[in-house]
Write a protein that holds these residues in place. Sequence first.
Motif, PDB file in Angstrom:
ATOM      1  N   CYS A 189       0.797  -1.235   0.000  1.00 36.06           N
ATOM      2  CA  CYS A 189       0.000   0.000   0.000  1.00 36.06           C
ATOM      3  C   CYS A 189       0.828   1.283   0.000  1.00 36.06           C
ATOM      4  CB  CYS A 189      -0.952  -0.001   1.198  1.00 36.06           C
ATOM      5  SG  CYS A 189      -0.132   0.108   2.802  1.00 36.06           S
ATOM      6  N   CYS A 205       2.710  -3.586   8.131  1.00 38.05           N
ATOM      7  CA  CYS A 205       2.422  -2.154   8.067  1.00 38.05           C
ATOM      8  C   CYS A 205       1.221  -1.858   8.976  1.00 38.05           C
ATOM      9  CB  CYS A 205       2.170  -1.692   6.637  1.00 38.05           C
ATOM     10  SG  CYS A 205       0.514  -2.020   5.994  1.00 38.05           S
ATOM     11  N   SER A 206       0.946  -0.587   9.199  1.00 38.85           N
ATOM     12  CA  SER A 206      -0.153  -0.209  10.086  1.00 38.85           C
ATOM     13  C   SER A 206      -1.521  -0.566   9.509  1.00 38.85           C
ATOM     14  CB  SER A 206      -0.084   1.284  10.415  1.00 38.85           C
ATOM     15  OG  SER A 206      -0.160   2.053   9.235  1.00 38.85           O
ATOM     16  N   ASP A 207      -1.585  -0.904   8.214  1.00 40.51           N
ATOM     17  CA  ASP A 207      -2.843  -1.362   7.616  1.00 40.51           C
ATOM     18  C   ASP A 207      -2.966  -2.876   7.639  1.00 40.51           C
ATOM     19  OD1 ASP A 207      -3.838   1.152   7.124  1.00 40.51           O
ATOM     20  OD2 ASP A 207      -3.278   1.178   4.998  1.00 40.51           O
ATOM     21  N   HIS A 250      -0.755  -5.279   6.303  1.00 40.29           N
ATOM     22  CA  HIS A 250      -0.098  -6.087   5.271  1.00 40.29           C
ATOM     23  C   HIS A 250       1.182  -6.688   5.829  1.00 40.29           C
ATOM     24  CE1 HIS A 250      -2.285  -2.978   2.805  1.00 40.29           C
ATOM     25  NE2 HIS A 250      -2.853  -4.125   2.455  1.00 40.29           N
TER      26      HIS A 250
END
Length: 96
Positions: free
Chosen positions: A28, A71-73, A75
């Motif tokens: 992302c 990652c903070s999302d 992934h």
Amino acid sequence: MSHEEILVPTNSTSGSWNMKWRLKCPACGIDEVERADETGDHEAVTVQPDRDDYDSPLGTRGGYVRVDLTCSDGHGFAFIMGNHKGAEFVGVVHRA
């Protein structure tokens, strides 16, 4: 989504030829990346010795260091540094 640069150069404050990059998520592009915490920070980094096999996640021969990241999302991916007979490789791979 088109892939942006995931290793972004940052300024070095040392004044020498040192280089440093910030790693972004390859899925992302967000720059909030941390070691995967499923097993704890201390287990997110593994070192594999050079056994002359093609078992690196990058498909390269020789030893490698693997750092599992998220990652903070959410992934998951791994940052890989590999070496074999004077050839150095750096890459990222999807982590299931």
